[in-house]
Motif scaffolding. Structure first.
Motif, PDB file in Angstrom:
ATOM      1  N   VAL A 100     -16.596 103.844  79.263  1.00 26.29           N
ATOM      2  CA  VAL A 100     -16.455 102.409  79.071  1.00 26.29           C
ATOM      3  C   VAL A 100     -17.579 101.671  79.784  1.00 26.29           C
ATOM      4  O   VAL A 100     -18.223 102.197  80.694  1.00 26.29           O
ATOM      5  N   SER A 101     -17.799 100.404  79.386  1.00 25.08           N
ATOM      6  CA  SER A 101     -18.944  99.652  79.890  1.00 25.08           C
ATOM      7  C   SER A 101     -18.545  98.209  80.187  1.00 25.08           C
ATOM      8  O   SER A 101     -17.459  97.751  79.829  1.00 25.08           O
ATOM      9  N   PHE A 102     -19.465  97.470  80.809  1.00 24.16           N
ATOM     10  CA  PHE A 102     -19.262  96.039  81.041  1.00 24.16           C
ATOM     11  C   PHE A 102     -19.052  95.308  79.718  1.00 24.16           C
ATOM     12  O   PHE A 102     -18.167  94.461  79.585  1.00 24.16           O
ATOM     13  N   THR A 103     -19.892  95.631  78.736  1.00 27.97           N
ATOM     14  CA  THR A 103     -19.823  94.949  77.436  1.00 27.97           C
ATOM     15  C   THR A 103     -18.479  95.179  76.768  1.00 27.97           C
ATOM     16  O   THR A 103     -17.862  94.252  76.229  1.00 27.97           O
ATOM     17  N   GLN A 104     -17.999  96.425  76.802  1.00 22.95           N
ATOM     18  CA  GLN A 104     -16.693  96.710  76.204  1.00 22.95           C
ATOM     19  C   GLN A 104     -15.585  95.941  76.918  1.00 22.95           C
ATOM     20  O   GLN A 104     -14.658  95.443  76.281  1.00 22.95           O
ATOM     21  N   GLY A 105     -15.693  95.844  78.237  1.00 27.44           N
ATOM     22  CA  GLY A 105     -14.697  95.091  78.985  1.00 27.44           C
ATOM     23  C   GLY A 105     -14.676  93.631  78.606  1.00 27.44           C
ATOM     24  O   GLY A 105     -13.611  93.023  78.451  1.00 27.44           O
ATOM     25  N   ALA A 106     -15.870  93.048  78.421  1.00 29.78           N
ATOM     26  CA  ALA A 106     -15.953  91.642  78.024  1.00 29.78           C
ATOM     27  C   ALA A 106     -15.359  91.432  76.637  1.00 29.78           C
ATOM     28  O   ALA A 106     -14.593  90.489  76.399  1.00 29.78           O
TER      29      ALA A 106
ATOM     30  N   GLY B 269     -13.319  95.774  84.392  1.00 29.30           N
ATOM     31  CA  GLY B 269     -12.845  94.581  85.067  1.00 29.30           C
ATOM     32  C   GLY B 269     -13.941  93.559  85.296  1.00 29.30           C
ATOM     33  O   GLY B 269     -13.725  92.351  85.134  1.00 29.30           O
ATOM     34  N   VAL B 270     -15.138  94.019  85.667  1.00 29.25           N
ATOM     35  CA  VAL B 270     -16.257  93.094  85.874  1.00 29.25           C
ATOM     36  C   VAL B 270     -16.678  92.467  84.548  1.00 29.25           C
ATOM     37  O   VAL B 270     -16.949  91.262  84.467  1.00 29.25           O
ATOM     38  N   GLY B 271     -16.707  93.265  83.469  1.00 24.21           N
ATOM     39  CA  GLY B 271     -17.007  92.699  82.152  1.00 24.21           C
ATOM     40  C   GLY B 271     -15.978  91.665  81.747  1.00 24.21           C
ATOM     41  O   GLY B 271     -16.321  90.610  81.185  1.00 24.21           O
TER      42      GLY B 271
ATOM     43  N   ARG C  87     -15.355  83.754  82.549  1.00 26.45           N
ATOM     44  CA  ARG C  87     -16.268  82.663  82.908  1.00 26.45           C
ATOM     45  C   ARG C  87     -16.836  81.990  81.665  1.00 26.45           C
ATOM     46  O   ARG C  87     -16.932  80.765  81.592  1.00 26.45           O
ATOM     47  N   ARG C  88     -17.240  82.798  80.700  1.00 25.28           N
ATOM     48  CA  ARG C  88     -17.806  82.230  79.474  1.00 25.28           C
ATOM     49  C   ARG C  88     -16.800  81.355  78.747  1.00 25.28           C
ATOM     50  O   ARG C  88     -17.165  80.372  78.103  1.00 25.28           O
ATOM     51  N   ARG C  89     -15.539  81.714  78.834  1.00 22.85           N
ATOM     52  CA  ARG C  89     -14.500  80.976  78.111  1.00 22.85           C
ATOM     53  C   ARG C  89     -13.877  79.863  78.956  1.00 22.85           C
ATOM     54  O   ARG C  89     -12.961  79.183  78.497  1.00 22.85           O
TER      55      ARG C  89
END
Length: 374
Positions: free
Chosen positions: A253-259, A283-285, A291-293
């Motif tokens: 898994v990755s940051f992008t997938q988390g986001a 979790g960090v993603g 934040r974006r939302r």
């Protein structure tokens, strides 16, 4: 050189031998143990003993040999040594991924311990593919690994058959399987998931989501799956809904997938109270997506991860997590491996080092609801 032989007593013999450095330079060849013995003024046997068992060689002799090795740039021929001793001198380690710094910490801890007895580590990674693990294990056994350290998790029939006939030590590291078939060092992913759920429930959250990886069969994050099972189990015991699980793609898994998964979960359930990510990377993603939302963490949504990654400590707000000391797991695994190689009896088959809840800034009590008993 042992006993009465010293670097000084080898001077006469050195004078009759060709200058090792110049001979090697003229030939353009790699320095040999003979070159080292000539430069140090000792016998070839003494050089070999200093490399294999330095405690048997006088300190001044070891220093002379070490200087000769440095000056010549000598590299021991491990292949030849393996043929003569029938020992490879290496331990094989297979990890699911190289992008997870926790596995790097475990490998470092393992290396630090086994090097004390002259062993080196050979690492392979699978990207969570059982076929890749089978390939790595076959290769390491073919190279005469003296022990294997493998990730915990289900094993396919071919791998089970391959390992069943092996007599070398085999240790599973990180997750603890329900039914151990080898030695195991790590923690319970199932209990880690339960701990996370009980913590969020205790803060008063009742609408709780989970971010988890997809994957099944030969490409699956079994450890993350067990954390998910433990988490959902605790939700059910508390009488809470357990259907807010958002899958995000195959591991690793990755940051992008988390986001992306967090965005999808917020659209499904905009009134979420809290979210558990089965990895701090996820979790960090998820935190970045909030934040974006314009979703405030933890005022609107509490968020926690798993693993205790460094990045979780450094983001703002810092990520609450269920932490694991992977360096300690690697070190303890190394001690188990060395004990097994030394023939120590009564080595414990399972060593559970546990997990620890690390409360930071992304989780908060939900006063409007009040705490729900765990």
């Amino acid at each position: 050189m042992t006993g009465g032989e010293t670097a000084a007593s080898g001077a006469a013999r050195q004078a009759t031998e060709p200058d090792a450095a110049s001979a090697v330079a003229r030939a353009g060849a790699r320095p040999t143990i003979i070159d080292v013995s000539a430069r140090a003024g000792v016998s070839r046997m003494t050089v070999s003993r200093a490399l294999r068992a330095p405690h048997l060689v006088r300190p001044d002799t070891r220093e002379a040999i070490a200087r000769a090795i440095d000056e010549l740039g000598y590299v021991p021929d491990r292949a030849a040594e393996a043929l003569s001793t029938r020992r490879s001198g290496f331990v094989g380690l297979v990890v699911p991924t190289l992008t997870n710094t926790n596995f790097a910490d475990a490998a470092r801890g393992l290396t630090d311990i086994i090097r004390r007895q002259g062993y080196e580590l050979l690492i392979g990674y699978t990207d969570y593919d059982e076929n890749a693990m089978l390939t790595h294990v076959r290769d390491m056994l073919g190279r005469r690994a003296e022990a294997l350290v493998l990730p915990a998790g289900p094993r396919g029939a071919a791998l089970r058959t391959l390992l069943a006939g092996e007599t070398i030590p085999i240790v599973q590291m990180a997750g603890l399987a329900p039914s151990p078939v080898n030695y195991m060092v790590g923690y319970s992913n199932h209990e880690a998931g339960r701990l996370a759920a009980r913590y969020l429930i205790g803060l008063g959250h009742t609408r709780i989501g989970v971010l988890a990886a997809e994957g099944d069969g030969l490409s699956c994050d079994h450890r993350g799956g067990r954390r998910l099972e433990g988490f959902v189990e605790a939700l059910r015991e508390a009488g809470l809904r357990d259907d807010l699980v958002q899958r995000m793609g195959k591991p690793p898994v990755s940051f992008t997938q988390g986001a992306q998964a967090m965005g999808a979960l917020l659209e499904r359930a905009p009134d979420l109270h809290a979210v558990f990510a089965v990895s701090d990377l996820v979790g960090v993603g998820a935190l970045m997506e909030c934040r974006r939302r314009g979703v405030r963490v933890p005022e609107d949504v509490s968020l926690m991860g798993f693993g205790g990654f460094e990045i979780g400590r450094e983001v703002v707000p810092a990520l609450t997590t269920v932490a694991v000391d992977y360096r300690a797991i690697g070190e303890r695994t190394g001690r188990v491996v060395l004990d097994l190689l030394a023939g120590v009896r009564d080595v414990p088959p399972v060593v559970d080092l546990g997990v620890m809840l690390t409360e930071r800034e992304t989780t908060a009590f939900r006063p409007a609801l009040g705490p729900v008993p765990a």
